[in-house]
Design a protein around this motif. Sequence first.
Motif, short mmCIF file in Angstrom:
data_model
loop_
_atom_site.label_atom_id
_atom_site.label_comp_id
_atom_site.label_asym_id
_atom_site.label_seq_id
_atom_site.Cartn_x
_atom_site.Cartn_y
_atom_site.Cartn_z
N VAL A 39 -1.18 -2.50 -0.22
CA VAL A 39 -0.23 -3.55 0.14
C VAL A 39 1.15 -2.91 0.14
CG1 VAL A 39 0.74 -5.78 -0.46
CG2 VAL A 39 -1.68 -5.30 -0.95
N PHE A 40 1.75 -2.86 1.32
CA PHE A 40 3.10 -2.33 1.46
C PHE A 40 4.08 -3.49 1.33
CE2 PHE A 40 0.26 0.53 3.74
CZ PHE A 40 0.57 1.73 3.11
N CYS A 41 5.06 -3.33 0.44
CA CYS A 41 5.95 -4.43 0.11
C CYS A 41 7.36 -3.91 -0.13
CB CYS A 41 5.42 -5.17 -1.11
SG CYS A 41 5.20 -4.14 -2.57
N ASP A 42 8.23 -4.78 -0.62
CA ASP A 42 9.60 -4.38 -0.96
C ASP A 42 9.76 -4.36 -2.48
OD1 ASP A 42 9.84 -7.07 -1.71
OD2 ASP A 42 11.07 -7.61 0.00
N ASP A 43 10.95 -3.95 -2.92
CA ASP A 43 11.22 -3.84 -4.36
C ASP A 43 11.02 -5.16 -5.09
OD1 ASP A 43 11.80 -1.14 -4.38
OD2 ASP A 43 13.98 -1.42 -4.36
N LYS A 44 11.51 -6.24 -4.49
CA LYS A 44 11.43 -7.55 -5.15
C LYS A 44 9.98 -7.94 -5.41
CE LYS A 44 12.93 -12.34 -4.57
NZ LYS A 44 13.62 -13.30 -3.70
N TYR A 45 9.13 -7.75 -4.43
CA TYR A 45 7.71 -8.10 -4.54
C TYR A 45 7.04 -7.27 -5.65
CZ TYR A 45 2.97 -9.16 -2.76
OH TYR A 45 1.66 -9.58 -2.62
N LEU A 46 7.30 -5.96 -5.63
CA LEU A 46 6.65 -5.08 -6.61
C LEU A 46 7.22 -5.27 -8.01
CD1 LEU A 46 4.33 -3.14 -6.62
CD2 LEU A 46 5.94 -1.26 -6.31
N HIS A 47 8.51 -5.54 -8.09
CA HIS A 47 9.13 -5.80 -9.39
C HIS A 47 8.50 -7.03 -10.05
CE1 HIS A 47 12.34 -7.45 -12.06
NE2 HIS A 47 12.27 -6.21 -12.51
N LYS A 48 8.27 -8.05 -9.26
CA LYS A 48 7.64 -9.26 -9.79
C LYS A 48 6.26 -8.94 -10.38
CE LYS A 48 6.24 -13.93 -8.61
NZ LYS A 48 5.90 -14.87 -7.58
N ASN A 50 5.27 -6.04 -11.47
CA ASN A 50 5.48 -5.17 -12.62
C ASN A 50 5.80 -5.98 -13.87
OD1 ASN A 50 5.45 -2.59 -13.69
ND2 ASN A 50 7.48 -2.04 -12.97
N VAL A 51 6.64 -6.99 -13.72
CA VAL A 51 7.00 -7.85 -14.85
C VAL A 51 5.82 -8.73 -15.25
CG1 VAL A 51 8.48 -9.78 -15.55
CG2 VAL A 51 9.48 -7.83 -14.33
N GLU A 52 5.22 -9.37 -14.26
CA GLU A 52 4.16 -10.35 -14.54
C GLU A 52 2.90 -9.72 -15.14
OE1 GLU A 52 1.50 -13.61 -12.03
OE2 GLU A 52 3.41 -12.91 -11.21
N PHE A 53 2.45 -8.61 -14.57
CA PHE A 53 1.17 -8.06 -14.99
C PHE A 53 1.28 -6.90 -15.99
CE2 PHE A 53 0.15 -10.14 -10.99
CZ PHE A 53 -0.93 -10.92 -11.38
N LEU A 54 2.36 -6.13 -15.90
CA LEU A 54 2.49 -4.95 -16.76
C LEU A 54 3.58 -5.09 -17.81
CD1 LEU A 54 2.04 -2.21 -14.01
CD2 LEU A 54 0.30 -3.24 -15.48
N LYS A 55 4.34 -6.19 -17.73
CA LYS A 55 5.43 -6.45 -18.69
C LYS A 55 6.49 -5.35 -18.67
CE LYS A 55 3.00 -10.01 -20.08
NZ LYS A 55 2.74 -10.89 -18.98
N ASP A 57 10.03 -4.39 -16.92
CA ASP A 57 11.14 -4.93 -16.14
C ASP A 57 11.90 -3.80 -15.47
OD1 ASP A 57 13.00 -6.59 -15.01
OD2 ASP A 57 14.01 -7.10 -16.88
N THR A 58 11.20 -3.04 -14.62
CA THR A 58 11.79 -1.90 -13.91
C THR A 58 11.28 -1.86 -12.48
OG1 THR A 58 9.99 -0.45 -14.62
CG2 THR A 58 11.94 -0.49 -16.02
N LEU A 59 12.00 -1.13 -11.66
CA LEU A 59 11.53 -0.87 -10.30
C LEU A 59 10.57 0.31 -10.35
CD1 LEU A 59 14.86 -1.18 -8.29
CD2 LEU A 59 13.03 -2.87 -8.49
N THR A 60 9.61 0.31 -9.45
CA THR A 60 8.66 1.41 -9.35
C THR A 60 8.24 1.54 -7.90
OG1 THR A 60 6.65 2.37 -10.28
CG2 THR A 60 6.62 0.00 -9.86
N ASP A 61 7.68 2.69 -7.55
CA ASP A 61 7.24 2.89 -6.18
C ASP A 61 5.80 2.45 -5.95
OD1 ASP A 61 6.21 4.98 -7.71
OD2 ASP A 61 6.81 6.56 -6.33
N ILE A 62 4.99 2.45 -7.02
CA ILE A 62 3.58 2.13 -6.86
C ILE A 62 3.03 1.46 -8.12
CG2 ILE A 62 2.95 4.46 -7.62
CD1 ILE A 62 0.45 4.27 -5.83
N ILE A 63 2.19 0.48 -7.90
CA ILE A 63 1.40 -0.12 -8.97
C ILE A 63 -0.02 -0.20 -8.43
CG2 ILE A 63 0.89 -2.20 -10.31
CD1 ILE A 63 3.84 -2.85 -10.30
N SER A 64 -0.97 0.25 -9.24
CA SER A 64 -2.36 0.15 -8.80
C SER A 64 -3.18 -0.61 -9.83
CB SER A 64 -2.95 1.55 -8.57
OG SER A 64 -2.88 2.33 -9.74
N PHE A 65 -4.06 -1.43 -9.32
CA PHE A 65 -5.00 -2.17 -10.14
C PHE A 65 -6.38 -1.60 -9.83
CE2 PHE A 65 -1.36 -4.94 -9.54
CZ PHE A 65 -1.12 -5.37 -10.84
N ASP A 66 -6.95 -0.94 -10.81
CA ASP A 66 -8.18 -0.19 -10.65
C ASP A 66 -9.37 -1.06 -11.04
OD1 ASP A 66 -10.20 1.68 -10.56
OD2 ASP A 66 -9.24 3.09 -11.93
#
Length: 136
Positions: A39-48, A50-55, A57-66
């Motif tokens: 899923v290609f998205c923007d910072d706002k989408y990925l930040h949300k 990151n906060v919601e699922f990983l707790k 509160d930072t920007l990141t380039d990638i989050i993966s759910f394995d």
Amino acid sequence: MINFNYETDFLLQNEDDISSWISEAINAEGFKEDEINYVFCDDKYLHKLNVEFLKHDTLTDIISFDYSVGKIIQGDIFISIERVEDNAKDFQTSFIEELHRVIIHGILHYCGYKDKIDEDAKVMRNKENYYLEQLG
């Protein structure tokens, strides 16, 4: 099956070639491919996420759910196009090369590679470089 989804205006060029490249890397690592969603998205989408699922509160380039089971690779990989663009500038590389690096980085995590300590990060970087060379 590899799926590409978009939550931003960005569109990946040559999806078929990238999909084949990812599949070849999975096979080369001794794993089998199931359903993988990028899923290609923007910072706002990925930040949300990151906060919601990983707790975090930072920007990141990638989050993966394995969701892999044994040697069967499956999961969801979220990539912030904005972070990739900024990282490409910071690392003085092209956007496309940095994007490809992040794409394969997520898969390598699914194959068991880690990057939290320096020694592991070096192994991960070498693997990324190897697969980037395979893509040409």
